[in-house]
Design a protein around this motif. Structure first.
Motif, PDB file in Angstrom:
ATOM      1  N   SER A 114       0.838  -1.194   0.000  1.00 14.21           N
ATOM      2  CA  SER A 114       0.000   0.000   0.000  1.00 14.21           C
ATOM      3  C   SER A 114       0.880   1.253   0.000  1.00 14.21           C
ATOM      4  CB  SER A 114      -0.918  -0.002   1.224  1.00 14.21           C
ATOM      5  OG  SER A 114      -0.148   0.264   2.390  1.00 14.21           O
ATOM      6  N   ASN A 115       0.241   2.382  -0.319  1.00  8.53           N
ATOM      7  CA  ASN A 115       0.970   3.659  -0.307  1.00  8.53           C
ATOM      8  C   ASN A 115       1.534   3.948   1.074  1.00  8.53           C
ATOM      9  OD1 ASN A 115       0.579   4.193  -2.985  1.00  8.53           O
ATOM     10  ND2 ASN A 115      -1.211   5.486  -2.662  1.00  8.53           N
ATOM     11  N   ASP A 116       0.753   3.596   2.086  1.00  4.48           N
ATOM     12  CA  ASP A 116       1.182   3.828   3.461  1.00  4.48           C
ATOM     13  C   ASP A 116       2.467   3.044   3.758  1.00  4.48           C
ATOM     14  OD1 ASP A 116       0.830   4.872   6.120  1.00  4.48           O
ATOM     15  OD2 ASP A 116       0.160   2.858   6.725  1.00  4.48           O
ATOM     16  N   LEU A 117       2.459   1.765   3.403  1.00  5.68           N
ATOM     17  CA  LEU A 117       3.650   0.941   3.650  1.00  5.68           C
ATOM     18  C   LEU A 117       4.820   1.364   2.769  1.00  5.68           C
ATOM     19  CD1 LEU A 117       2.278  -2.664   4.281  1.00  5.68           C
ATOM     20  CD2 LEU A 117       3.350  -1.110   5.898  1.00  5.68           C
TER      21      LEU A 117
ATOM     22  N   TYR B  22       5.476   4.400   1.862  1.00  7.09           N
ATOM     23  CA  TYR B  22       6.012   5.588   2.528  1.00  7.09           C
ATOM     24  C   TYR B  22       6.931   5.196   3.683  1.00  7.09           C
ATOM     25  CZ  TYR B  22       6.181   9.698   5.525  1.00  7.09           C
ATOM     26  OH  TYR B  22       6.616  10.721   6.324  1.00  7.09           O
ATOM     27  N   TRP B  23       6.440   4.321   4.564  1.00  2.00           N
ATOM     28  CA  TRP B  23       7.232   3.926   5.728  1.00  2.00           C
ATOM     29  C   TRP B  23       8.463   3.114   5.320  1.00  2.00           C
ATOM     30  CZ3 TRP B  23       6.719   6.814   9.588  1.00  2.00           C
ATOM     31  CH2 TRP B  23       5.482   7.355   9.928  1.00  2.00           C
TER      32      TRP B  23
ATOM     33  N   GLU C 266       6.191  -2.048   8.381  1.00  2.00           N
ATOM     34  CA  GLU C 266       4.843  -2.480   8.779  1.00  2.00           C
ATOM     35  C   GLU C 266       4.601  -2.188  10.261  1.00  2.00           C
ATOM     36  OE1 GLU C 266       2.231  -6.558   8.719  1.00  2.00           O
ATOM     37  OE2 GLU C 266       3.735  -6.261   7.149  1.00  2.00           O
TER      38      GLU C 266
ATOM     39  N   SER D 204       4.178   1.565  10.692  1.00  2.00           N
ATOM     40  CA  SER D 204       2.850   1.950  10.208  1.00  2.00           C
ATOM     41  C   SER D 204       1.775   1.639  11.253  1.00  2.00           C
ATOM     42  CB  SER D 204       2.540   1.230   8.901  1.00  2.00           C
ATOM     43  OG  SER D 204       1.237   1.529   8.474  1.00  2.00           O
ATOM     44  N   ASN D 205       1.851   0.451  11.851  1.00  2.00           N
ATOM     45  CA  ASN D 205       0.875   0.088  12.890  1.00  2.00           C
ATOM     46  C   ASN D 205       0.988   1.000  14.104  1.00  2.00           C
ATOM     47  OD1 ASN D 205      -0.164  -1.987  11.353  1.00  2.00           O
ATOM     48  ND2 ASN D 205       1.214  -3.524  12.219  1.00  2.00           N
TER      49      ASN D 205
ATOM     50  N   HIS E 294       2.118   4.013  14.116  1.00  2.00           N
ATOM     51  CA  HIS E 294       1.676   5.358  13.733  1.00  2.00           C
ATOM     52  C   HIS E 294       0.156   5.493  13.802  1.00  2.00           C
ATOM     53  CE1 HIS E 294       1.742   9.253  11.869  1.00  2.00           C
ATOM     54  NE2 HIS E 294       0.878   8.844  10.963  1.00  2.00           N
ATOM     55  N   GLU E 295      -0.558   4.431  13.512  1.00  2.00           N
ATOM     56  CA  GLU E 295      -2.026   4.463  13.595  1.00  2.00           C
ATOM     57  C   GLU E 295      -2.492   4.751  15.022  1.00  2.00           C
ATOM     58  OE1 GLU E 295      -3.688   0.877  12.015  1.00  2.00           O
ATOM     59  OE2 GLU E 295      -2.853   1.233  10.016  1.00  2.00           O
TER      60      GLU E 295
END
Length: 115
Positions: free
Chosen positions: A2-5, A7-8, A33, A36-37, A39-40
């Motif tokens: 994903s875009n989110d992953l 980025y990270w 990953e 990202s988790n 950061h949520e």
């Protein structure tokens, strides 16, 4: 990915390069990953009030300032009217109103202007 992953993953890759750390793509992806988790859940760890609270605070502040200025103006007007009563020896029941540009009007059954 994903875009989110993505980025990270890129963040981790750049940070690793900057400090001279060598890691495999799998290690970098696993860390990305995890980051990202985490950061949520950032908002739960570090409270950041919604913008509406700040807007409400700003509105309360200007309303308080407005009310204070309004009260100051009314006090000034009342003192000015008392001063006109004394200066022109008007009866205290005579209604006096101060208009624009310093014009003063008295009303005691008849109206008159004081310039």
């Amino acid at each position: 990915m994903s875009n989110d992953l993505s980025y990270w993953n890129e963040c981790i890759e750049i940070a690793a390069e900057e400090c001279g750390l060598t890691m495999t793509a799998e290690q970098r992806s696993a860390i990305a990953e995890n980051v990202s988790n985490w950061h949520e859940n950032y908002g739960m760890a570090f409270y950041s009030p919604p913008s509406s609270e700040r807007y409400d605070a700003i509105e309360r502040e200007w309303k308080q300032k407005y009310e204070a200025l309004k009260a100051e103006f009314e006090a000034y007007r009342g003192n000015a009217e008392k001063a006109v009563h004394r200066a022109f020896r008007l009866h205290r029941d005579t209604t006096v109103s101060i208009g624009a540009h310093g014009s003063v009007e008295g009303h005691d059954g008849r109206s008159f202007n004081i310039q």
